[in-house]
Design a protein around this motif. Structure first.
Motif, PDB file in Angstrom:
ATOM      1  N   CYS A 145      32.771  15.813  37.223  1.00 19.25           N
ATOM      2  CA  CYS A 145      32.034  14.379  37.119  1.00 19.25           C
ATOM      3  C   CYS A 145      30.807  15.470  36.831  1.00 19.25           C
ATOM      4  O   CYS A 145      30.524  15.505  37.804  1.00 19.25           O
ATOM      5  CB  CYS A 145      31.926  13.638  37.090  1.00 19.25           C
ATOM      6  SG  CYS A 145      31.150  12.149  37.001  1.00 19.25           S
ATOM      7  N   TYR A 146      29.805  15.377  36.237  1.00 19.83           N
ATOM      8  CA  TYR A 146      28.481  15.753  36.046  1.00 19.83           C
ATOM      9  C   TYR A 146      27.470  13.884  35.690  1.00 19.83           C
ATOM     10  O   TYR A 146      27.653  13.477  35.163  1.00 19.83           O
ATOM     11  CB  TYR A 146      28.398  16.353  35.028  1.00 19.83           C
ATOM     12  CG  TYR A 146      28.756  17.939  35.035  1.00 19.83           C
ATOM     13  CD1 TYR A 146      28.173  18.735  36.289  1.00 19.83           C
ATOM     14  CD2 TYR A 146      29.826  17.614  34.538  1.00 19.83           C
ATOM     15  CE1 TYR A 146      28.841  20.111  36.203  1.00 19.83           C
ATOM     16  CE2 TYR A 146      30.425  18.723  34.516  1.00 19.83           C
ATOM     17  CZ  TYR A 146      30.072  20.422  35.325  1.00 19.83           C
ATOM     18  OH  TYR A 146      30.387  21.321  35.069  1.00 19.83           O
ATOM     19  N   GLN A 147      27.404  14.065  37.362  1.00 16.25           N
ATOM     20  CA  GLN A 147      26.756  12.477  37.358  1.00 16.25           C
ATOM     21  C   GLN A 147      24.645  12.482  37.658  1.00 16.25           C
ATOM     22  O   GLN A 147      24.473  14.124  38.843  1.00 16.25           O
ATOM     23  CB  GLN A 147      26.436  11.647  38.689  1.00 16.25           C
ATOM     24  CG  GLN A 147      25.898  10.293  38.819  1.00 16.25           C
ATOM     25  CD  GLN A 147      26.499   9.752  40.037  1.00 16.25           C
ATOM     26  OE1 GLN A 147      27.689  10.153  39.931  1.00 16.25           O
ATOM     27  NE2 GLN A 147      25.729   9.207  40.426  1.00 16.25           N
ATOM     28  N   GLN A 167      34.171  13.517  26.305  1.00 12.16           N
ATOM     29  CA  GLN A 167      32.723  13.570  26.778  1.00 12.16           C
ATOM     30  C   GLN A 167      32.941  12.058  27.153  1.00 12.16           C
ATOM     31  O   GLN A 167      32.975  11.599  25.803  1.00 12.16           O
ATOM     32  CB  GLN A 167      31.945  14.431  26.630  1.00 12.16           C
ATOM     33  CG  GLN A 167      31.645  15.846  26.638  1.00 12.16           C
ATOM     34  CD  GLN A 167      29.921  16.147  26.061  1.00 12.16           C
ATOM     35  OE1 GLN A 167      29.147  16.076  26.055  1.00 12.16           O
ATOM     36  NE2 GLN A 167      30.910  17.550  25.315  1.00 12.16           N
TER      37      GLN A 167
END
Length: 176
Positions: A145-147, A167
């Motif tokens: 997860c890219y937050q 995505q």
């Protein structure tokens, strides 16, 4: 070819000797009593070899099956008279192997939708995937997860418009 005998194991047949780093196929035979008494006979062997365990009756066969380690495949060679016994053994066998074969031999594996095999626990920790076949890739995937990652620093795989990577960007809550 005359069988070669030792105390617990008979060599039924051997393939031709291979060169360096090549195995030599072999078929071996033992009794149920010897199999149950010698733990090393119960260990899985990789390569071109087979062990025939001669059993005197269904009880002895069940004892042998209960002492099998986990296997990639188990083959049952049966005829119509063996169907009831085979049906009784299947619940035991399916806990020992990821692939049961009747009147055939395990082949090499290929990447295809029909190919699934795997060992019993703990060989795989996730029963939703397999060690071969088209679903095998899932064993090697790890979600990340890219937050709050700025778009200019995003890896190429997750840049906007890359349809090959599923995505969810700023998802709205699912309706309840």
């Amino acid at each position: 070819m005359r069988p070669n005998r030792c105390d617990t194991l008979t060599t039924v047949a051997r393939g031709g000797a291979g060169g360096e780093n090549q195995g030599q196929a072999g078929i071996f035979e033992t009794t149920a009593g010897a199999f149950l008494s010698h733990k090393q006979l119960q260990e899985e062997v990789f390569g071109a070899s087979a062990l025939i365990v001669r059993c005197n009756d269904a009880k002895e066969l069940r004892d042998v099956v209960e002492h099998l380690e986990g296997q990639l495949t188990i083959a049952m060679h049966i005829d119509q008279g063996d169907n009831d016994l085979a049906r009784d053994l299947i619940p035991l066998l399916e806990r020992k192997a990821g692939r049961l074969i009747v009147n055939g031999f395990g082949t090499g594996v290929e990447v295809s939708h029909a190919m699934v095999h795997g060992d019993p626990f703990p060989a795989t920790s996730d029963v939703r995937t397999t060690s071969v076949g088209s679903l095998a890739i899932e064993r090697f995937l790890r979600p990340v997860c890219y937050q709050a990652l700025p778009r200019r620093t995003s890896p190429c795989a997750i840049k906007d418009g890359n349809a090959s990577v599923p995505q969810r960007v700023d998802p709205k809550p699912e309706p309840r």
